[in-house]
Design a protein around this motif. Structure first.
Motif, mmCIF file in Angstrom:
data_model
loop_
_atom_site.group_PDB
_atom_site.id
_atom_site.type_symbol
_atom_site.label_atom_id
_atom_site.label_comp_id
_atom_site.label_asym_id
_atom_site.label_seq_id
_atom_site.Cartn_x
_atom_site.Cartn_y
_atom_site.Cartn_z
ATOM 1 N N ASN A 1 0.828 -1.212 0.000
ATOM 2 C CA ASN A 1 0.000 0.000 0.000
ATOM 3 C C ASN A 1 0.861 1.261 0.000
ATOM 4 O OD1 ASN A 1 -2.400 -1.416 -0.061
ATOM 5 N ND2 ASN A 1 -2.596 -1.461 2.161
ATOM 6 N N ASP B 1 -4.553 6.961 -5.401
ATOM 7 C CA ASP B 1 -5.833 6.659 -4.774
ATOM 8 C C ASP B 1 -6.771 6.001 -5.777
ATOM 9 O OD1 ASP B 1 -4.972 7.827 -2.426
ATOM 10 O OD2 ASP B 1 -5.774 9.800 -2.948
ATOM 11 N N ASP B 2 -7.945 5.634 -5.308
ATOM 12 C CA ASP B 2 -8.967 5.050 -6.184
ATOM 13 C C ASP B 2 -9.400 6.020 -7.275
ATOM 14 O OD1 ASP B 2 -8.884 2.680 -4.811
ATOM 15 O OD2 ASP B 2 -10.630 3.124 -3.550
#
Length: 151
Positions: free
Chosen positions: A106, A112-113
């Motif tokens: 991560n 980010d998404d």
């Protein structure tokens, strides 16, 4: 885009090969397991190869050695309990290792998404314990690959 060997990747860098710095898994549970198997072996050895009768002084009672010779299966049961403890320690070590690995992954993916294009998902393919390839793949392709991997 050409594939790069990185320690961190943004959405613009994909597809990319990323190498993480992962420490080795703690394997101290192995010593506990070996100790448990030794106790089991001693207990079963006493049970199968120990004396059929034990005589002791009624006034002084049995000595420690005589008590051990009379309780081979109890000693083996203690060894089984130590091996069960080693199994639980192994489970905790593996969980800790996987959590550290997930945190490093991560951390290495620096997006980010909202950076993922519409209709795509992030696809991660592990090349070895510390190296993985990450890319954007169409959602149907990722679902099909996951389905094939489980069958």
């Amino acid at each position: 885009m050409s594939e790069k060997a990185l320690s961190k990747a943004t959405a613009e860098d994909l597809p990319a090969t990323i190498k993480i710095r992962l420490s080795d898994m703690d394997e101290s549970y192995i010593f506990v397991s070996i100790f448990g198997w030794i106790i089991i072996s001693v207990g079963l050895g006493i049970y199968f190869f120990g004396p059929d009768e034990i005589t002791y002084n009624v006034f002084r009672g049995p000595t420690i050695g005589q008590i051990l010779l009379a309780s081979g299966l109890y000693i083996a049961s203690l060894g089984v309990a130590v091996c069960a403890l080693a199994s639980q320690l192994k489970k905790k070590c593996v969980e800790k290792h996987l959590a550290a690995k997930e945190a490093l992954v991560n951390e290495a993916l620096d997006f980010d998404d909202k950076d993922i294009p519409a209709g795509y998902e992030t696809s991660i393919t592990w090349l070895d314990e510390r190296t993985f390839r990450v890319e954007f793949a169409k959602k149907e392709q990722v679902t099909d690959e996951m389905h094939e991997a489980t069958n």
